[in-house]
Design a protein around this motif. Structure first.
Motif, short mmCIF file in Angstrom:
data_model
loop_
_atom_site.label_atom_id
_atom_site.label_comp_id
_atom_site.label_asym_id
_atom_site.label_seq_id
_atom_site.Cartn_x
_atom_site.Cartn_y
_atom_site.Cartn_z
N ARG A 1 25.34 1.48 23.82
CA ARG A 1 25.44 0.02 23.67
C ARG A 1 24.10 -0.58 23.28
NH1 ARG A 1 28.88 -0.24 29.06
NH2 ARG A 1 31.00 -0.11 28.22
N THR A 2 23.01 -0.08 23.86
CA THR A 2 21.68 -0.57 23.50
C THR A 2 21.39 -0.30 22.03
OG1 THR A 2 20.85 -0.23 25.75
CG2 THR A 2 19.22 -0.38 24.00
N TYR A 3 21.76 0.88 21.57
CA TYR A 3 21.54 1.26 20.18
C TYR A 3 22.37 0.37 19.23
CZ TYR A 3 21.69 4.20 15.97
OH TYR A 3 21.61 4.66 14.68
N LEU A 4 23.65 0.17 19.58
CA LEU A 4 24.50 -0.66 18.73
C LEU A 4 24.05 -2.11 18.73
CD1 LEU A 4 28.04 0.78 19.59
CD2 LEU A 4 26.65 1.23 17.56
N ALA A 5 23.58 -2.59 19.88
CA ALA A 5 23.08 -3.96 19.94
C ALA A 5 21.89 -4.14 19.00
CB ALA A 5 22.67 -4.31 21.37
N ARG A 6 21.04 -3.13 18.91
CA ARG A 6 19.91 -3.20 17.99
C ARG A 6 20.38 -3.23 16.54
NH1 ARG A 6 17.37 1.11 19.54
NH2 ARG A 6 17.46 2.46 17.72
N LEU A 7 21.38 -2.41 16.21
CA LEU A 7 21.91 -2.43 14.85
C LEU A 7 22.55 -3.78 14.52
CD1 LEU A 7 23.67 1.05 14.50
CD2 LEU A 7 21.43 0.38 13.65
N GLY A 8 23.21 -4.36 15.52
CA GLY A 8 23.93 -5.62 15.30
C GLY A 8 23.03 -6.81 15.04
N ARG A 9 21.74 -6.68 15.27
CA ARG A 9 20.83 -7.80 14.98
C ARG A 9 20.70 -8.04 13.48
NH1 ARG A 9 16.58 -5.13 18.92
NH2 ARG A 9 17.50 -5.66 20.94
N THR A 10 20.87 -7.00 12.69
CA THR A 10 20.67 -7.14 11.24
C THR A 10 21.87 -6.66 10.43
OG1 THR A 10 19.59 -4.98 11.13
CG2 THR A 10 18.17 -6.92 11.41
N ARG A 11 22.82 -6.00 11.07
CA ARG A 11 23.93 -5.42 10.35
C ARG A 11 25.26 -5.91 10.90
NH1 ARG A 11 21.69 -0.98 7.57
NH2 ARG A 11 19.58 -0.56 8.31
N CYS A 12 26.28 -5.70 10.11
CA CYS A 12 27.64 -6.05 10.52
C CYS A 12 28.24 -4.83 11.21
CB CYS A 12 28.45 -6.43 9.28
SG CYS A 12 30.20 -6.69 9.60
N VAL A 13 28.55 -4.98 12.50
CA VAL A 13 29.14 -3.89 13.28
C VAL A 13 30.51 -4.36 13.78
CG1 VAL A 13 28.91 -2.38 15.28
CG2 VAL A 13 26.86 -3.09 14.01
#
Length: 283
Positions: A200-212
């Motif tokens: 979840r921490t990893y996905l949250a980081r991706l979600g700051r700049t990407r569409c997840v």
């Protein structure tokens, strides 16, 4: 180390993979209809995904997996379209398809990949297939393996891994080319609590700049991770809003967080107190 081959004429360095800075900032779904024989599996007039994390919810058979497959161009709809957001029309349909596929990272609900591959081989193979340039392929693979805490099992074969480690290896395959849009079908299933928190921490980081966009049955994913919730019932959108708006729909009780999410989702799945935004689910 395996040496995979696409074709005898495949270039060693096919060029850079598309990342979130290339203008593909999300997906736009318009007038989408999917049918299985006489049954309508999806009927979505309008839906847009943009940077951030969208949790796609609904009971089994509601259309979540079908929607993700259509967005990944793995399933052809009966009508409607799915296009990259923030892009003008391109008269070259083949270029459009190529650009769309380059921009997408997709994790199916039940990944099927040969178990004799090691983690390193599997992620390297995915990087090669997704045109990560040869000059930076090794570093990209190493970084993704490190980010997903797979370093200790990098030379282990997929078939020997625990369910959680194998799932994270498949996620590494989906993200290795730095996609602008990440579509994940039940990504936290089979992962223990500790590794689920790390993911979840990893996905949250991706979600700051990407569409997840992730489909999930875990109420904790919605409570702790999602910026937005889209809920489907029988192929139609019955809710599109923030987690706070979702939990505000839970009638009675004093429980916060996951329990409120669960009550609201149960009400939506059963057909009670359902709502779709007046614009057809667009955001």
């Amino acid at each position: 180390m395996i040496t995979p081959r696409r074709s005898d004429n495949a270039p060693d360095d096919p060029g850079p993979a598309l990342d979130s800075g290339d203008g593909a900032r999300g997906l736009d779904v318009r007038d989408l209809v999917v049918r299985y024989r006489a049954r309508t599996a999806l009927d979505i007039p309008r839906l847009s995904f943009r940077p951030g994390i969208t949790a796609l919810t609904g009971s089994n058979g509601s259309g979540k997996t079908t929607l993700l497959k259509v967005c990944a161009l793995l399933l052809r709809p009966a009508a409607g379209s799915v296009s990259l957001g923030n892009r003008g029309p391109d008269p070259d349909k083949r270029a459009n398809l190529r650009r769309h596929r380059e921009a997408i990272g997709y994790l199916p609900q039940a990944p099927d990949f040969p178990g004799h591959f090691t983690v390193h081989e599997a992620v390297t193979y995915a990087a090669w297939l997704r045109s990560v340039p040869r000059a930076r392929r090794a570093e990209t693979v190493r970084r993704v393996i490190d980010d997903l805490n797979l370093t200790e099992v990098t030379e282990a074969r997929l078939r020997s891994l625990s369910g959680g480690n194998r799932q994270r290896a498949h996620i590494a395959q989906a993200v290795v080319h730095e996609p602008a849009v990440l579509l994940l079908d039940e990504p936290t299933t089979g992962i223990d609590v500790e590794h689920r928190m790390e993911l979840r921490t990893y996905l949250a980081r991706l979600g700051r700049t990407r569409c997840v966009v992730l489909s999930t049955h875990h109420t904790e994913d919605i409570e702790l991770l999602a910026d937005r919730v889209v809920s489907l019932r029988e192929g139609r959108i019955v809710f599109d809003g923030t987690p706070a708006e979702l939990t505000a729909r839970a009638d009675g009780g004093t429980d916060d967080g996951a329990r409120s999410v669960e009550r609201a989702l149960n009400a939506l799945s059963s057909g009670g107190n359902s709502r779709q935004d007046a614009d057809g689910g667009a955001r």
